[in-house]
Design a protein around this motif. Structure first.
Motif, PDB file in Angstrom:
ATOM      1  N   ALA A 257       7.423   0.699  12.385  1.00 22.79           N
ATOM      2  CA  ALA A 257       8.119   0.892  11.265  1.00 22.79           C
ATOM      3  C   ALA A 257       9.301   1.859  11.791  1.00 22.79           C
ATOM      4  O   ALA A 257      10.856   1.416  11.240  1.00 22.79           O
ATOM      5  CB  ALA A 257       7.340   2.154  10.356  1.00 22.79           C
TER       6      ALA A 257
ATOM      7  N   ILE B 138       6.106  -5.758  -2.345  1.00 23.73           N
ATOM      8  CA  ILE B 138       6.920  -6.258  -0.882  1.00 23.73           C
ATOM      9  C   ILE B 138       6.994  -7.704  -0.849  1.00 23.73           C
ATOM     10  O   ILE B 138       7.934  -8.121  -0.394  1.00 23.73           O
ATOM     11  CB  ILE B 138       7.331  -5.320  -0.131  1.00 23.73           C
TER      12      ILE B 138
ATOM     13  N   ILE C 206      10.906   3.745   1.772  1.00 21.13           N
ATOM     14  CA  ILE C 206      10.584   2.920   2.389  1.00 21.13           C
ATOM     15  C   ILE C 206      10.503   1.622   2.280  1.00 21.13           C
ATOM     16  O   ILE C 206      11.090   0.921   2.904  1.00 21.13           O
ATOM     17  CB  ILE C 206       8.846   3.240   3.120  1.00 21.13           C
ATOM     18  N   ALA C 207      10.133   1.228   0.902  1.00 27.45           N
ATOM     19  CA  ALA C 207       9.513   0.286   0.430  1.00 27.45           C
ATOM     20  C   ALA C 207      11.477  -0.748   0.477  1.00 27.45           C
ATOM     21  O   ALA C 207      11.185  -1.542   0.257  1.00 27.45           O
ATOM     22  CB  ALA C 207       8.918  -0.378  -1.031  1.00 27.45           C
TER      23      ALA C 207
ATOM     24  N   SER D  36      12.358  -0.845  13.867  1.00 30.72           N
ATOM     25  CA  SER D  36      12.722  -1.798  12.262  1.00 30.72           C
ATOM     26  C   SER D  36      13.464  -1.250  11.302  1.00 30.72           C
ATOM     27  O   SER D  36      13.936  -2.183  10.862  1.00 30.72           O
ATOM     28  CB  SER D  36      11.301  -2.154  11.626  1.00 30.72           C
TER      29      SER D  36
ATOM     30  N   ARG E 140      14.019   0.057   1.973  1.00 29.06           N
ATOM     31  CA  ARG E 140      14.284  -0.517   3.394  1.00 29.06           C
ATOM     32  C   ARG E 140      13.572  -1.366   3.811  1.00 29.06           C
ATOM     33  O   ARG E 140      14.462  -2.422   4.400  1.00 29.06           O
ATOM     34  CB  ARG E 140      13.867   0.820   4.317  1.00 29.06           C
ATOM     35  N   VAL E 141      11.999  -2.335   3.482  1.00 25.49           N
ATOM     36  CA  VAL E 141      11.536  -3.096   3.844  1.00 25.49           C
ATOM     37  C   VAL E 141      11.882  -4.355   3.252  1.00 25.49           C
ATOM     38  O   VAL E 141      12.353  -5.077   3.960  1.00 25.49           O
ATOM     39  CB  VAL E 141       9.934  -3.027   3.675  1.00 25.49           C
TER      40      VAL E 141
ATOM     41  N   ASP F 149      12.821  11.798   6.026  1.00 28.14           N
ATOM     42  CA  ASP F 149      11.792  10.708   5.486  1.00 28.14           C
ATOM     43  C   ASP F 149      11.224  11.403   4.763  1.00 28.14           C
ATOM     44  O   ASP F 149      11.606  11.321   3.289  1.00 28.14           O
ATOM     45  CB  ASP F 149      11.563   9.429   5.697  1.00 28.14           C
TER      46      ASP F 149
ATOM     47  N   LEU G 138       1.206  -0.554   6.257  1.00 23.22           N
ATOM     48  CA  LEU G 138       2.843  -2.207   5.662  1.00 23.22           C
ATOM     49  C   LEU G 138       2.407  -2.383   6.779  1.00 23.22           C
ATOM     50  O   LEU G 138       3.245  -3.868   6.485  1.00 23.22           O
ATOM     51  CB  LEU G 138       3.372  -0.911   5.156  1.00 23.22           C
TER      52      LEU G 138
ATOM     53  N   THR H  49      19.105  -0.854   1.080  1.00 25.95           N
ATOM     54  CA  THR H  49      19.243   0.788   1.188  1.00 25.95           C
ATOM     55  C   THR H  49      19.575   1.805   0.332  1.00 25.95           C
ATOM     56  O   THR H  49      20.297   0.846  -0.673  1.00 25.95           O
ATOM     57  CB  THR H  49      20.312   0.997   2.696  1.00 25.95           C
TER      58      THR H  49
ATOM     59  N   TYR I 171      12.574   0.845   9.054  1.00 35.22           N
ATOM     60  CA  TYR I 171      11.620   1.441   7.583  1.00 35.22           C
ATOM     61  C   TYR I 171      11.548   2.714   7.118  1.00 35.22           C
ATOM     62  O   TYR I 171      11.314   3.629   6.736  1.00 35.22           O
ATOM     63  CB  TYR I 171      10.296   0.981   7.071  1.00 35.22           C
ATOM     64  N   TYR I 172      10.952   3.173   8.552  1.00 35.01           N
ATOM     65  CA  TYR I 172      11.151   4.470   8.456  1.00 35.01           C
ATOM     66  C   TYR I 172      12.326   5.457   9.399  1.00 35.01           C
ATOM     67  O   TYR I 172      12.459   5.536  10.192  1.00 35.01           O
ATOM     68  CB  TYR I 172      10.138   4.636   9.781  1.00 35.01           C
TER      69      TYR I 172
END
Length: 385
Positions: free
Chosen positions: A53, A132, A81-82, A56, A84-85, A63, A29, A89, A58-59
């Motif tokens: 991650a 994504i 995670i996806a 940023s 959030r990317v 999780d 990712l 949310t 994402y993680y």
């Protein structure tokens, strides 16, 4: 592979159906997003990608069902995670899955099935990362309408004390034995055969989770259950992840700290296993999650909690005592596991078992008993694709 965020294996193959681990997904990712990672910290290898991650957003810690980065990535974990990317949310797992499906990031696995605990292959991961990328470029993707409907139903369903969706259809045949049935677990896990089946003596009578949730103040206490859960999962994180090149006395003392200290098996026996793992060149990896709503009790057996687990055995010299488990050596003789034979090197296995817990002298937390085993008469284990 052409875009450079996923590489092949040394022999030149891509292995599209191979299961992707959490760390592999995070690395793929971050590479796909073109984000730089500080490679000054490289042990373990995935540390720079996890740090990026995390920074940023994402993680987020928590999780994953365990913090084992080498465990297979589940579809639910991927969804969190996806989502959030792509800049969105959600408040819980069910809403994350709804956001993932309604935005076209994830499709169902057949007739809209969400399969939230299912693993993800390399080919599927590439597809998700491509989706994504398309969303980040402003595209609107087609969606799997059945998957969206199923995700919406799960999101709006009743929740348990941990905020997880409770299902009311397609129930296991013994649904009355549980306080509720969770969306994320299959009927096979609920219908696992109980210990002491056929024994009629009162001392062996098993209190079901449904009964315990009505009468047992410990089971009714969410914070207490989280302590039991955390302890058991920490124990099996150590037991299932062994590398003869790094295992040492600290591993042994850490493992022993999660066991019932009143039992007769002591630290010396755990140290014996460490020596054996080194001599036998054992390398394994795996993860285990226990489920507080599947807690049983009997006067003879004490408390035991149901668990979902995965593992693979990567290396050994002699097929003997691969895990520090009292029944590993005899698993081939059990009728329920006989068809598996020896566990194959490199093959992932997935299963369900009841883990015995008992009182610890130090703090009262129900810790893993020395009689606990993943390889008992009721255990279910399958090969994973």
């Amino acid at each position: 592979m052409q875009k450079g965020y996923v590489s092949g294996y040394p022999e030149g193959t891509f292995q599209p159906e191979k299961t992707v681990s959490r760390s592999e997904f995070i690395a793929m990712l971050i590479h796909s997003l073109g984000q730089a990672s500080d490679t000054s910290t490289t042990s373990p290898w995935y540390t720079p990608y996890v740090n990026t991650a995390t920074e940023s957003g994402y993680y987020v810690t928590g999780d994953f069902s365990s913090d084992d980065w080498n465990a297979p990535l589940s579809r639910q974990e991927l969804a969190r995670i996806a989502v959030r990317v792509i800049g969105k949310t959600a408040k819980d797992n069910t809403e994350y899955m709804y956001m993932a499906t309604s935005n076209g990031v994830l499709s169902g696995t057949g007739k809209g099935a969400l399969n939230v605990t299912g693993t993800t292959t390399r080919a599927q991961t590439v597809t998700v990362i491509e989706r994504i990328s398309s969303i980040l470029q402003g595209e609107t993707l087609p969606v799997d309408a059945l998957a969206v409907a199923n995700a919406q139903e799960a999101m709006n369903a009743p929740k348990d004390p941990w905020g997880r969706a409770v299902r009311t259809t397609n129930l296991p045949k013994n649904a009355k034995d549980f306080p509720y049935i969770l969306e994320e677990y299959p009927n096979e896990m609920y219908e696992l055969e109980l210990p002491f089946k056929g024994i009629t003596e009162p001392a062996f009578k098993i209190s079901t989770p449904a009964e315990l949730y009505k009468t047992d103040t410990l089971i009714q206490n969410k914070k207490e259950m989280e302590k039991w859960k955390d302890n058991a999962e920490a124990y099996y994180k150590l037991l299932l992840n062994v590398d003869y090149r790094t295992i040492n006395g600290k591993w042994a003392t850490d493992l022993y700290s999660h066991k019932n200290q009143w039992n007769s098996v002591g630290l010396e026996e755990v140290m014996d296993y460490v020596a054996w793992a080194k001599k036998n060149k054992i390398v394994t990896e795996g993860s285990l999650v226990v489920e507080p709503s599947m807690m049983f009790y009997s006067r003879i057996g004490g408390y035991f909690i149901r668990a979902e687990f995965s593992f693979r055995i990567k290396e050994y010299t002699e097929y003997n005592e691969i895990f520090d488990d009292i029944r590993f050596h005899s698993h081939q003789g059990l009728d329920n596991l006989k068809a598996l034979g020896k566990f194959q090197k490199g093959q992932w296995y997935h299963g369900y078992a009841d883990i015995v817990l008992s009182t610890n002298i130090q703090d009262g937390i129900k810790r893993v008993s020395n009689t606990a085993t993943l390889f008992n008469l009721s255990t279910i284990i399958h090969k994973k694709n």
